[in-house]
Design a protein around this motif. Structure first.
Motif, PDB file in Angstrom:
ATOM      1  N   GLY A 143     -23.646 -22.871  14.988  1.00  0.00           N
ATOM      2  CA  GLY A 143     -24.375 -23.522  13.774  1.00  0.00           C
ATOM      3  C   GLY A 143     -24.720 -22.454  12.591  1.00  0.00           C
ATOM      4  O   GLY A 143     -24.224 -22.414  11.526  1.00  0.00           O
ATOM      5  N   ALA A 144     -25.621 -21.646  13.230  1.00  0.00           N
ATOM      6  CA  ALA A 144     -26.070 -20.666  12.324  1.00  0.00           C
ATOM      7  C   ALA A 144     -25.185 -19.758  11.888  1.00  0.00           C
ATOM      8  O   ALA A 144     -25.393 -19.184  10.479  1.00  0.00           O
ATOM      9  CB  ALA A 144     -27.518 -19.845  13.152  1.00  0.00           C
ATOM     10  N   HIS A 145     -24.399 -19.267  12.639  1.00  0.00           N
ATOM     11  CA  HIS A 145     -23.234 -18.368  12.412  1.00  0.00           C
ATOM     12  C   HIS A 145     -22.466 -18.790  11.073  1.00  0.00           C
ATOM     13  O   HIS A 145     -21.940 -18.289  10.255  1.00  0.00           O
ATOM     14  CB  HIS A 145     -22.455 -17.802  13.546  1.00  0.00           C
ATOM     15  CG  HIS A 145     -21.693 -16.652  13.398  1.00  0.00           C
ATOM     16  ND1 HIS A 145     -20.701 -16.255  14.123  1.00  0.00           N
ATOM     17  CD2 HIS A 145     -21.644 -15.646  12.470  1.00  0.00           C
ATOM     18  CE1 HIS A 145     -20.207 -15.169  13.907  1.00  0.00           C
ATOM     19  NE2 HIS A 145     -20.830 -14.764  12.680  1.00  0.00           N
ATOM     20  N   GLY A 146     -22.173 -20.257  11.376  1.00  0.00           N
ATOM     21  CA  GLY A 146     -21.487 -20.786  10.247  1.00  0.00           C
ATOM     22  C   GLY A 146     -21.985 -20.965   9.085  1.00  0.00           C
ATOM     23  O   GLY A 146     -21.653 -21.003   7.966  1.00  0.00           O
ATOM     24  N   GLU A 147     -23.495 -21.445   8.991  1.00  0.00           N
ATOM     25  CA  GLU A 147     -24.271 -21.225   7.715  1.00  0.00           C
ATOM     26  C   GLU A 147     -24.071 -19.661   7.096  1.00  0.00           C
ATOM     27  O   GLU A 147     -23.847 -19.578   5.938  1.00  0.00           O
ATOM     28  CB  GLU A 147     -25.708 -21.338   7.936  1.00  0.00           C
ATOM     29  CG  GLU A 147     -26.159 -22.587   8.588  1.00  0.00           C
ATOM     30  CD  GLU A 147     -27.607 -22.694   9.387  1.00  0.00           C
ATOM     31  OE1 GLU A 147     -28.249 -21.801   8.874  1.00  0.00           O
ATOM     32  OE2 GLU A 147     -28.002 -23.632  10.096  1.00  0.00           O
ATOM     33  N   LEU A 148     -24.203 -18.789   7.775  1.00  0.00           N
ATOM     34  CA  LEU A 148     -24.058 -17.317   7.311  1.00  0.00           C
ATOM     35  C   LEU A 148     -22.828 -17.324   6.692  1.00  0.00           C
ATOM     36  O   LEU A 148     -22.509 -16.735   5.378  1.00  0.00           O
ATOM     37  CB  LEU A 148     -24.257 -16.288   8.183  1.00  0.00           C
ATOM     38  CG  LEU A 148     -24.304 -14.732   7.895  1.00  0.00           C
ATOM     39  CD1 LEU A 148     -25.323 -14.426   7.059  1.00  0.00           C
ATOM     40  CD2 LEU A 148     -24.117 -14.076   9.181  1.00  0.00           C
ATOM     41  N   ALA A 174     -35.469 -28.868   6.023  1.00  0.00           N
ATOM     42  CA  ALA A 174     -34.288 -28.011   6.621  1.00  0.00           C
ATOM     43  C   ALA A 174     -34.398 -27.330   7.920  1.00  0.00           C
ATOM     44  O   ALA A 174     -35.623 -27.053   8.175  1.00  0.00           O
ATOM     45  CB  ALA A 174     -33.868 -26.933   5.573  1.00  0.00           C
ATOM     46  N   HIS A 175     -33.574 -27.105   8.670  1.00  0.00           N
ATOM     47  CA  HIS A 175     -33.702 -26.451   9.935  1.00  0.00           C
ATOM     48  C   HIS A 175     -33.922 -24.795   9.438  1.00  0.00           C
ATOM     49  O   HIS A 175     -33.421 -24.359   8.491  1.00  0.00           O
ATOM     50  CB  HIS A 175     -32.364 -26.324  10.601  1.00  0.00           C
ATOM     51  CG  HIS A 175     -32.448 -25.914  12.112  1.00  0.00           C
ATOM     52  ND1 HIS A 175     -32.184 -24.776  12.458  1.00  0.00           N
ATOM     53  CD2 HIS A 175     -32.598 -26.453  13.181  1.00  0.00           C
ATOM     54  CE1 HIS A 175     -32.184 -24.334  13.743  1.00  0.00           C
ATOM     55  NE2 HIS A 175     -32.538 -25.562  14.214  1.00  0.00           N
ATOM     56  N   GLY A 176     -34.745 -24.205  10.381  1.00  0.00           N
ATOM     57  CA  GLY A 176     -35.314 -22.856   9.944  1.00  0.00           C
ATOM     58  C   GLY A 176     -34.038 -21.958   9.706  1.00  0.00           C
ATOM     59  O   GLY A 176     -34.207 -20.686   9.116  1.00  0.00           O
ATOM     60  N   THR A 177     -32.903 -22.150  10.414  1.00  0.00           N
ATOM     61  CA  THR A 177     -31.676 -21.150  10.331  1.00  0.00           C
ATOM     62  C   THR A 177     -31.186 -21.560   8.863  1.00  0.00           C
ATOM     63  O   THR A 177     -30.641 -20.271   8.391  1.00  0.00           O
ATOM     64  CB  THR A 177     -30.887 -21.539  11.353  1.00  0.00           C
ATOM     65  OG1 THR A 177     -30.448 -22.993  10.924  1.00  0.00           O
ATOM     66  CG2 THR A 177     -31.065 -21.115  12.585  1.00  0.00           C
ATOM     67  N   ASN A 178     -31.668 -22.447   8.260  1.00  0.00           N
ATOM     68  CA  ASN A 178     -31.064 -22.636   6.518  1.00  0.00           C
ATOM     69  C   ASN A 178     -31.516 -21.599   5.863  1.00  0.00           C
ATOM     70  O   ASN A 178     -30.673 -20.638   5.338  1.00  0.00           O
ATOM     71  CB  ASN A 178     -30.901 -23.989   6.122  1.00  0.00           C
ATOM     72  CG  ASN A 178     -30.365 -24.878   6.680  1.00  0.00           C
ATOM     73  OD1 ASN A 178     -30.200 -26.230   6.365  1.00  0.00           O
ATOM     74  ND2 ASN A 178     -29.521 -24.567   7.853  1.00  0.00           N
ATOM     75  N   LEU A 271     -19.744 -27.272  11.016  1.00  0.00           N
ATOM     76  CA  LEU A 271     -19.869 -28.350  12.101  1.00  0.00           C
ATOM     77  C   LEU A 271     -20.823 -27.351  13.313  1.00  0.00           C
ATOM     78  O   LEU A 271     -20.168 -26.261  13.525  1.00  0.00           O
ATOM     79  CB  LEU A 271     -18.588 -28.847  12.440  1.00  0.00           C
ATOM     80  CG  LEU A 271     -17.989 -29.722  11.355  1.00  0.00           C
ATOM     81  CD1 LEU A 271     -16.605 -30.012  11.768  1.00  0.00           C
ATOM     82  CD2 LEU A 271     -18.708 -31.207  11.278  1.00  0.00           C
ATOM     83  N   ASN A 272     -21.104 -28.278  14.270  1.00  0.00           N
ATOM     84  CA  ASN A 272     -21.656 -27.592  15.623  1.00  0.00           C
ATOM     85  C   ASN A 272     -20.829 -28.174  16.694  1.00  0.00           C
ATOM     86  O   ASN A 272     -21.044 -29.290  17.047  1.00  0.00           O
ATOM     87  CB  ASN A 272     -23.170 -27.882  15.873  1.00  0.00           C
ATOM     88  CG  ASN A 272     -23.964 -27.338  14.692  1.00  0.00           C
ATOM     89  OD1 ASN A 272     -23.675 -27.683  13.554  1.00  0.00           O
ATOM     90  ND2 ASN A 272     -24.964 -26.247  15.146  1.00  0.00           N
ATOM     91  N   LEU A 273     -19.804 -27.792  17.085  1.00  0.00           N
ATOM     92  CA  LEU A 273     -18.884 -28.181  18.046  1.00  0.00           C
ATOM     93  C   LEU A 273     -19.555 -28.400  19.443  1.00  0.00           C
ATOM     94  O   LEU A 273     -19.503 -29.765  19.976  1.00  0.00           O
ATOM     95  CB  LEU A 273     -17.402 -27.402  18.059  1.00  0.00           C
ATOM     96  CG  LEU A 273     -16.592 -27.140  17.109  1.00  0.00           C
ATOM     97  CD1 LEU A 273     -15.296 -26.338  17.554  1.00  0.00           C
ATOM     98  CD2 LEU A 273     -16.407 -28.337  16.515  1.00  0.00           C
TER      99      LEU A 273
HETATM  100  C1  LIG Z   1     -28.698 -27.050  15.772  1.00  0.00           C
HETATM  101  C2  LIG Z   1     -28.855 -26.972  14.381  1.00  0.00           C
HETATM  102  C3  LIG Z   1     -28.589 -25.647  13.754  1.00  0.00           C
HETATM  103  C4  LIG Z   1     -28.397 -24.438  14.093  1.00  0.00           C
HETATM  104  O1  LIG Z   1     -27.315 -24.603  15.014  1.00  0.00           O
HETATM  105  P1  LIG Z   1     -26.720 -23.488  16.243  1.00  0.00           P
HETATM  106  O2  LIG Z   1     -25.471 -24.058  16.683  1.00  0.00           O
HETATM  107  O3  LIG Z   1     -28.082 -23.773  17.255  1.00  0.00           O
HETATM  108  O4  LIG Z   1     -26.944 -22.023  15.555  1.00  0.00           O
HETATM  109  C5  LIG Z   1     -28.766 -25.849  12.226  1.00  0.00           C
HETATM  110  N1  LIG Z   1     -29.270 -26.952  11.491  1.00  0.00           N
HETATM  111  C6  LIG Z   1     -29.575 -28.045  12.189  1.00  0.00           C
HETATM  112  C7  LIG Z   1     -30.185 -29.220  11.462  1.00  0.00           C
HETATM  113  C8  LIG Z   1     -29.360 -28.102  13.703  1.00  0.00           C
HETATM  114  O5  LIG Z   1     -29.789 -28.942  14.440  1.00  0.00           O
END
Ligand SMILES: *Cc1c(COP(=O)(O)O)cnc(C)c1O
Length: 484
Positions: A143-148, A174-178, A271-273
């Motif tokens: 997911g985080a790689h998709g965000e990037l 937001a999730h910290g990865t955003n 998407l997070n498959l």
């Molecule tokens: C899990 C999640 C992410 C990150 O996804 P990863 O696949 O763990 O990198 C980002 N945002 C939200 C809301 C999430 O639940």
């Protein structure tokens, strides 16, 4: 409550294989040798690594016992909010291990890889249909790689228009990865407050959107488990100032086959498959975070792309505006096969899976009201967020209750996230759980809340039943032991 789940089996101590090994013990028998060892073989044997000598049963017991120290969806309910720990049907594993997929070498020419290329091509089409966006890249590894990847596309879009922009709007839920992904791309994240109902308000979005802002990065449903109901209006405001709307689709499990992201005004999303489309991910990977985009963003997608011409599939690098290549070869193909298998086996039932995920979460929301504090008291999507406010007077925290739930045989929910809820307890049951299991979970939560009131020492000491007791939460980071 009834006898707690899963906490009464035998859990054996287990030593290292090196401690178990006995010289000369072996797990196989070869026919008696009738030739002299070759000099080459002798050399190899002398220099070989120091493997322990074990019988087959030693090895089987070792790994079986280790597996029992762990907890997974296959052993019990795993209501880890935002992570969608749904059941992963075993047929997906079977398809992913078919030799045509598992043994396909990424350097094989396209002529010899038609099956795997077709699988990827078709999966892109399915994800496109599910999201309502027209083009997809399967390359990102999580997911985080998709965000990037998405942020790189947003940056490329503005650069291509000759007007690079420097900021990006990110809600406080937001999730910290955003913000991390946006910052990695050189954007300055601008926090956007949610309103008292836990969602974004168009007025506030309008007040922070300007022509130096590249767009908004919004999770929908958001991490409070609430649908961003003003998303269309907000998209209109963002587009009005030339920005793009990015959706973090980690919570897609709530809206499959129900909501078209494209129709909602979303320009691109991931998407997070491994979450929504069913790949085991409790161990941290591998995952897959495909990026889906609207038609005019397609030229920026990563290369190579899977293309079909004259009934043949091949990998095409000829996209001059592409942001480039982001991953070794073509992504985590094993996860793609699992998602493909899951989507094909579910078909139109995907919609029902989402409906049941939402129903289960709302069932828990109602049943747990009065046991835990519910800061946003209204219907939720696939997850719902409580807090430890009712236990505050007994000096019991979310962490204590999460640990105690382990003694009752449940994986703890996500805790202390999202940050906008103090002492958050974020519960996502998924569609997989039966009413009986949900009821047992409610019973366990009720028992823990009672203990918090009457016998809080039990909670401070928890967990007592799992192999490992309460961990020092920071020791592993402060004093890592890398020697094994
Ligand atoms: C899990 C999640 C992410 C990150 O996804 P990863 O696949 O763990 O990198 C980002 N945002 C939200 C809301 C999430 O639940």
């Amino acid at each position: 409550m009834k006898e707690p789940l899963g906490a009464t089996g035998l859990v054996f101590n287990e030593s290292l294989l090196w401690e178990k090994g006995r010289k000369g013990r072996t797990g196989f028998s070869l026919p008696r040798r009738d030739v002299d060892p070759s000099p080459l073989e002798k050399g190899l044997i002398r220099k070989g690594p120091d493997f322990p000598d074990l019988s087959e049963l030693d090895a089987v017991r070792h790994f079986t016992r280790l597996s029992q120290w762990n907890f997974g969806v296959d052993s019990g309910m795993y209501p880890l909010g935002s992570c969608t720990m749904k059941y992963n049907p075993k047929t997906n594993e079977r398809q992913a291990s078919l030799p045509g997929f598992a043994a396909a070498h990424p350097l094989l020419p396209a002529d010899l890889s038609q099956g795997v290329l077709q699988m990827m091509f078709d999966l892109e089409r399915y994800l496109s249909e599910i999201t309502g966006l027209s083009a997809v890249s399967l390359q990102p590894a999580a997911g985080a790689h998709g965000e990037l990847t998405g942020m790189m596309i947003v940056r490329a879009f503005h650069q291509n228009a000759g007007k690079p922009r420097s900021k990006i709007l990110i809600p406080d839920t937001a999730h910290g990865t955003n913000p991390a992904s946006a910052a990695l791309c050189g954007f300055t994240p601008v926090p956007v407050k949610s309103d008292e109902r836990g969602v974004l308000s168009p007025e506030y979005a309008a007040s922070v959107m300007d022509e130096d802002t590249a767009g908004i990065m919004v999770t929908n449903p958001n991490t409070l488990g609430l649908f961003e109901e003003h998303i269309k209006e907000i998209a209109h405001i963002i587009h009005g100032k030339g920005g793009l709307v990015y959706v973090d689709g980690a919570n897609m499990n709530a809206v499959m086959g129900i909501v078209s992201m494209g129709d909602m005004g979303v320009d691109l999303m991931h998407l997070n498959l491994h979450k929504t489309f069913s790949t085991p991910h409790g161990g941290g990977g591998p995952g897959s975070g495909p990026v889906c985009v609207r038609k005019d963003l397609e030229p920026f997608l990563p290369v190579p792309r899977v293309v079909k011409e004259d009934e043949k599939y091949f990998l095409c690098w000829d996209f001059p505006k592409s942001i480039g290549k982001l991953q070794a070869f073509y992504g985590n193909v094993g996860v793609l096969v699992r998602a493909y298998s899951y989507i094909l086996s579910m078909g139109k039932e995907l919609k029902r899976a989402s409906q049941l995920a939402v129903l289960n979460a709302n069932y828990l929301r109602i049943k747990l009201t009065g046991i835990f504090h519910l800061p946003y008291d209204r219907p939720c999507m696939h997850e719902c967020v409580f807090s430890d406010k009712m236990q505050e007077q007994d000096k019991v925290t979310t962490l204590d209750m999460a640990k105690r739930l382990m003694d009752y045989g449940f994986h703890p929910p996500t805790i202390y996230f999202p940050l906008v809820v103090h002492g958050a307890i974020m519960i996502e049951p998924t569609e997989s759980e039966s009413k009986e299991t949900l009821d047992l979970f409610v019973e366990a939560c009720k028992a823990v809340a009672e203990e918090a009131k009457n016998d809080s020492a039990l909670l401070f000491d928890a967990p007592t039943k799992p192999k490992a007791r309460r961990m020092n939460e920071t020791e592993a980071a402060r004093r890592p032991c890398l020697a094994g």
